[in-house]
Design a protein around this motif. Sequence first.
Motif, PDB file in Angstrom:
ATOM      1  N   THR A 186      33.698  44.022  34.383  1.00  0.00           N
ATOM      2  CA  THR A 186      34.937  44.059  35.169  1.00  0.00           C
ATOM      3  C   THR A 186      34.633  44.126  36.655  1.00  0.00           C
ATOM      4  O   THR A 186      35.247  43.421  37.462  1.00  0.00           O
ATOM      5  N   LYS A 187      33.683  44.971  37.033  1.00  0.00           N
ATOM      6  CA  LYS A 187      33.300  45.085  38.436  1.00  0.00           C
ATOM      7  C   LYS A 187      32.747  43.770  38.972  1.00  0.00           C
ATOM      8  O   LYS A 187      32.981  43.401  40.125  1.00  0.00           O
TER       9      LYS A 187
ATOM     10  N   LYS B 221      35.651  41.570  39.705  1.00  0.00           N
ATOM     11  CA  LYS B 221      36.493  42.093  40.786  1.00  0.00           C
ATOM     12  C   LYS B 221      35.783  42.016  42.135  1.00  0.00           C
ATOM     13  O   LYS B 221      36.404  42.225  43.172  1.00  0.00           O
ATOM     14  N   ASP B 222      34.499  41.702  42.094  1.00  0.00           N
ATOM     15  CA  ASP B 222      33.708  41.657  43.319  1.00  0.00           C
ATOM     16  C   ASP B 222      34.108  40.445  44.166  1.00  0.00           C
ATOM     17  O   ASP B 222      34.533  39.414  43.646  1.00  0.00           O
TER      18      ASP B 222
ATOM     19  N   ASP C  83      32.879  47.819  31.633  1.00  0.00           N
ATOM     20  CA  ASP C  83      33.140  48.302  32.992  1.00  0.00           C
ATOM     21  C   ASP C  83      32.331  47.511  34.019  1.00  0.00           C
ATOM     22  O   ASP C  83      32.853  47.140  35.077  1.00  0.00           O
ATOM     23  N   LYS C  84      31.066  47.259  33.717  1.00  0.00           N
ATOM     24  CA  LYS C  84      30.229  46.519  34.662  1.00  0.00           C
ATOM     25  C   LYS C  84      30.701  45.071  34.778  1.00  0.00           C
ATOM     26  O   LYS C  84      30.736  44.504  35.872  1.00  0.00           O
TER      27      LYS C  84
END
Length: 217
Positions: free
Chosen positions: A151-152, A155-156, A148-149
């Motif tokens: 992915t973030k 996506k940032d 999840d991290k």
Amino acid sequence: LEAKEIDRYRGCLALEHVAKALRIHTLVAFTAFEIYHTIVFQHIPEPELLSITAGASIVFASKIHTDSIPLCPLRKVAVAVHRYMQLDAEQQSVPDEIATKAKIADAEFSIPTHLCYDFASVSLPPMYTGGLLFTIGAALNIAAPVLDKATKILKDEAYKYSHLCITVSPTVICAAALLLGSVKEDVHTLLAELPRLDVTIAEVKEVAARLRKIKTI
């Protein structure tokens, strides 16, 4: 920053603004960023054409995904780009909507050659569900919080606005994001698994440092 980097960034701002204004599907938007970076990495357009290039990237990305996502027509993109250029203080001249539409169409026409007709290379960005990041995560049994991290991170805006998607292999990018997303006890495990991805620890750490440098994570 160099003038070219500033120009690339201006185009990213335009792309982000237009994509949000039109509520473009996230997969189409991620693809548009990869297309945009492919174009501007090879040749920075004239400053007055940055928003045009961003619009053309959205139109072409939308066409790539028409099998699963409704097409965003050129007309709508042209209107949104024209409105953005009117708001952009750096835009020296703003063509009318008809001319804007024509310029976007012309820019879109050249995109296949920039991509070397390899549309699959941009069709599934690594951070999108089912993309390479998730494939690697499953193969290495990466814990969900780490994935999840990671992915973030991808996506940032810091990553989306950079040219790393063009200058670094997707596998290295994903491994670097997973490294940054790992807690201390998971780092050694991840590093031990990297040879399975046919990447080196050194190159992954280098890219992780670059990701960390462009934005504090």
